[in-house]
Design a protein around this motif. Structure first.
Motif, short mmCIF file in Angstrom:
data_model
loop_
_atom_site.label_atom_id
_atom_site.label_comp_id
_atom_site.label_asym_id
_atom_site.label_seq_id
_atom_site.Cartn_x
_atom_site.Cartn_y
_atom_site.Cartn_z
N UNK A 415 64.86 38.06 26.10
CA UNK A 415 66.00 37.27 25.81
C UNK A 415 65.33 36.17 25.00
N UNK A 416 64.50 35.42 25.37
CA UNK A 416 64.46 34.35 24.83
C UNK A 416 63.82 34.42 23.67
N UNK A 417 62.97 35.00 23.11
CA UNK A 417 62.68 35.70 22.00
C UNK A 417 64.26 36.14 21.28
N UNK A 418 65.39 37.12 21.45
CA UNK A 418 65.90 36.93 21.09
C UNK A 418 66.83 35.95 20.75
N UNK A 419 67.39 35.01 21.57
CA UNK A 419 67.92 33.85 20.60
C UNK A 419 67.26 32.81 20.09
N UNK A 420 65.65 33.07 19.90
CA UNK A 420 65.09 32.08 18.80
C UNK A 420 64.69 32.78 17.35
N UNK A 421 64.33 34.07 17.46
CA UNK A 421 64.82 34.63 15.85
C UNK A 421 65.95 34.97 15.54
N UNK A 422 67.45 34.76 16.36
CA UNK A 422 68.73 34.91 15.80
C UNK A 422 68.83 33.60 15.34
N UNK A 423 68.82 32.06 16.47
CA UNK A 423 69.03 30.89 14.95
C UNK A 423 67.55 31.09 14.38
N UNK A 424 66.93 31.60 14.19
CA UNK A 424 65.41 30.87 12.96
C UNK A 424 66.63 32.03 11.56
N UNK A 425 66.85 33.27 11.39
CA UNK A 425 67.14 34.53 11.02
C UNK A 425 68.32 33.80 10.00
N UNK A 426 69.12 33.01 11.18
CA UNK A 426 70.73 31.91 10.24
C UNK A 426 70.01 31.11 9.39
N UNK A 427 70.34 30.34 10.86
CA UNK A 427 69.32 29.26 9.11
C UNK A 427 68.46 29.38 8.14
N UNK A 428 67.54 30.35 8.23
CA UNK A 428 66.63 30.48 7.08
C UNK A 428 68.00 31.12 5.93
N UNK A 429 69.03 31.55 5.66
CA UNK A 429 69.57 32.78 5.40
C UNK A 429 71.32 32.09 5.39
N UNK A 430 71.35 31.17 6.07
CA UNK A 430 73.17 30.87 6.09
C UNK A 430 72.52 29.45 5.39
N UNK A 431 71.98 28.65 5.91
CA UNK A 431 71.52 27.24 5.92
C UNK A 431 69.69 26.12 5.39
N UNK A 432 69.73 27.22 4.30
CA UNK A 432 68.43 26.78 4.22
C UNK A 432 68.42 27.05 2.48
N UNK A 433 69.17 28.58 2.00
CA UNK A 433 69.00 29.07 0.96
C UNK A 433 69.71 28.23 -0.47
N UNK A 434 70.57 27.04 -0.11
CA UNK A 434 71.90 26.96 -0.96
C UNK A 434 71.65 25.57 -1.49
N UNK A 435 72.10 25.38 -2.95
CA UNK A 435 72.33 24.30 -3.60
C UNK A 435 72.70 23.22 -2.60
N UNK A 436 73.82 23.43 -1.86
CA UNK A 436 75.56 22.88 -1.45
C UNK A 436 74.18 23.11 -0.34
N UNK A 437 73.71 23.56 0.80
CA UNK A 437 73.40 22.97 1.67
C UNK A 437 72.32 21.78 1.63
N UNK A 438 71.32 22.36 0.73
CA UNK A 438 70.38 21.49 0.48
C UNK A 438 70.61 20.04 0.17
N UNK A 439 72.14 19.14 -0.71
CA UNK A 439 72.85 18.50 -0.48
C UNK A 439 73.13 17.83 0.93
N UNK A 440 73.61 18.96 2.16
CA UNK A 440 73.90 18.80 3.51
C UNK A 440 72.71 17.72 4.01
N UNK A 441 71.83 18.44 3.85
CA UNK A 441 70.15 18.53 4.58
C UNK A 441 69.87 16.71 3.89
#
Length: 533
Positions: A415-441
């Motif tokens: 259960x827990x590892x499923x939640x962890x890998x889901x968060x990690x994947x979405x963070x890397x793909x959706x929030x760590x790969x664009x210039x716009x996101x870089x500006x937000x961080x």
């Protein structure tokens, strides 16, 4: 700009010590500095500290990438190609009443699916130089990662208990005069000795022992397949049990969760074993090596374990041995026709439990250091000693309930590892790969920011330079609600799980992943807009 770590030792825990960014080691207070002198004996005192890019380049200059990959392949073969991975695959027929076909389909598909989790997590190691849960700080924040670390500690101790109890069963089955506790203590002590000497010794030990373990597994195939004719009788007995189609599907789903958890739970520490790789190591190479390193040996032992469990369902001598001494007794009974040589092979399989347990003992220590700042200055080997004492005591206390421990404990980790890998994947793909996101961080990024998924790994121990973890923690809690709805355990059966056959069907790891995956992107976007990190 990143702050420089203080080079001065102090008798108190000051911010310069704890928030060191570039130094290889924490500066310990004077009253425990003597503990660090043990590194002169070869004991690894490095804990959760990041291995800098410069250090890894120096290591790469003195070794070849091929040799590094050979060592990690040996590591995974020794850890996954033995009885720890095999033990779960004795259960689909003996415990869940599945025929051989359903057992293999459920077990192998779920196991291979689970291998994708550590394969992806391992790619974080060379890029960051950080242990897996240290990297999780960039998701859950300085405080949220404490809770995640506690989960990892519980999971690692649980796996260690499984190893120790099975080891005790094996030695007791070989010689009735050997108490279960002796086999348990031997595994714990040897695991501790290897683990405290650190990752280099660990990698060499695993690589060397992987060869005899492969041979032992092949020999297990030989003795098991001599009774292959009993598969037909086993399938007939399963059919006579008269389970309805829905009940069978429920049992199939419940074992699917166990098979997935066997390999997926490696994700909580996968990158720990790649922190010495140079930063420019291609991620696809790390992914492929880890995926194959886990999936191939696990598949090899999973098949023979499933066949053996199915035969034992119909073949009385093996079934009696299982009833008397558990899985360890069943394995010993299989090798009895070979006499002393058979006992020798059983001892080799016993060593495979030690190989798996070493990795648990090694990685759990880092989770203790993440719980509190003051704990981080206590050397890793001290925590390894503590955790060894804990799981030896628990193993002795639960030595008569191996199958119950295994079937109830593994799904919780899934259960827990499923939640962890889901968060990690979405963070890397959706929030760590664009210039716009870089500006937000804006608080995480500066001129030294890494191009690898847009993380500034130099901030690994700098709370102001990482996310607050509000989105990840909230999505995680929402995922727990999904797990509760779909879990099918002795102590609780969720409302959705109840509807799948007479005994329920476990869909908890699917639901918790979906709940987390749907909510995290929205929560993370709001967190970025509000706090900018």
């Amino acid at each position: 700009m990143d702050t420089e770590a203080s080079k001065e030792k102090s008798s108190s825990f000051n911010d310069a010590e704890i928030e060191s960014v570039e130094s290889s080691h924490f500066a310990p207070p004077k009253y425990i500095s003597w503990i660090y002198k043990l590194d002169s004996f070869g004991i690894e005192t490095r804990g959760i500290e990041r291995v800098s890019t410069e250090e890894r380049r120096q290591i790469a200059a003195n070794t070849t990438r091929t040799s590094q990959f050979i060592h990690v392949i040996g590591l995974w073969i020794a850890a996954c190609g033995g009885l720890t991975s095999m033990s779960s695959f004795f259960l689909p027929t003996l415990l869940f009443g599945l025929n051989l076909r359903d057992s293999l389909v459920s077990g192998l598909i779920s196991m291979i699916l689970g291998c994708l989790v550590p394969a992806y997590c391992s790619t974080m190691g060379p890029k960051s130089g950080c242990r897996q849960m240290v990297g999780a700080r960039f998701l859950f924040g300085q405080w949220g990662v404490k809770f995640v670390s506690l989960i990892c500690i519980v999971g690692g101790i649980g796996w260690s208990v499984v190893n120790c109890v099975l080891g005790g069963q094996l030695l007791s089955a070989i010689n009735n005069d050997i108490p279960l506790a002796v086999g348990i203590v031997v595994i714990g002590v040897i695991s501790l000795i290897v683990a405290v000497f650190g990752i280099r010794v660990l990698l060499r030990f695993q690589t060397i022992t992987s060869i005899p373990l492969i041979i032992a597994s092949i020999l297990f195939y030989v003795v098991v397949c001599k009774k292959i004719d009993y598969i037909h009788d086993s399938n007939s007995l399963v059919k006579e049990a008269g389970y309805s189609g829905l009940t069978t599907r429920g049992n199939w789903l419940s074992f699917f969760t166990i098979g997935y958890s066997v390999t997926a739970t490696w994700g909580s520490g996968a990158s720990d074993y790649y922190i010495l790789f140079p930063e420019d190591t291609p991620s696809y190479q790390i992914f492929i090596v880890t995926f194959l390193g886990i999936s191939v040996p696990t598949t090899f032992v999973a098949i023979v374990g499933t066949i053996c469990g199915s035969i034992a369902y119909a073949y009385k001598p093996w079934n009696d041995a299982y009833a008397s001494f558990g899985v360890g007794g069943l394995i010993n009974e299989c090798f009895k026709p070979w006499g002393r040589f058979g006992s020798f092979v059983v001892v080799l399989l016993y060593i495979s439990l030690i190989c798996n347990n070493i990795m648990n003992t090694y990685s759990i220590a880092f989770e203790f250091q993440l719980i509190d700042r003051k704990l981080a200055v206590v050397p890793r080997w001290c925590w390894a000693v503590l955790v060894t004492v804990i799981y030896i005591v628990l193993s002795v206390a639960g030595k008569e309930h191996f199958s119950t421990i295994l079937s109830n404990f593994l799904p919780m980790l899934g259960y827990w590892i499923s939640m962890y890998i889901t968060i990690l994947l979405e963070e890397n793909i959706m929030f760590r790969s664009t210039v716009k996101t870089k500006q937000l961080h804006h608080r995480e990024f500066n001129e030294k920011a890494s191009d690898h998924w847009n993380y500034n790994w130099r901030n690994w121990n700098k709370p102001s330079g990482i996310t607050m973890g509000l989105a990840a923690a909230s999505a995680f809690l929402i995922g727990v609600a999904g797990a509760v709805l779909g879990m099918n355990q002795v102590y609780f059966r969720g409302p959705i799980a109840k509807k799948i056959g007479d005994y329920g069907g476990d869909v908890g790891f699917w639901l918790c992943g979906i709940f987390t995956g749907v909510t995290y992107p929205l929560l993370r976007y709001l967190e970025l807009r509000k706090f900018g990190r």
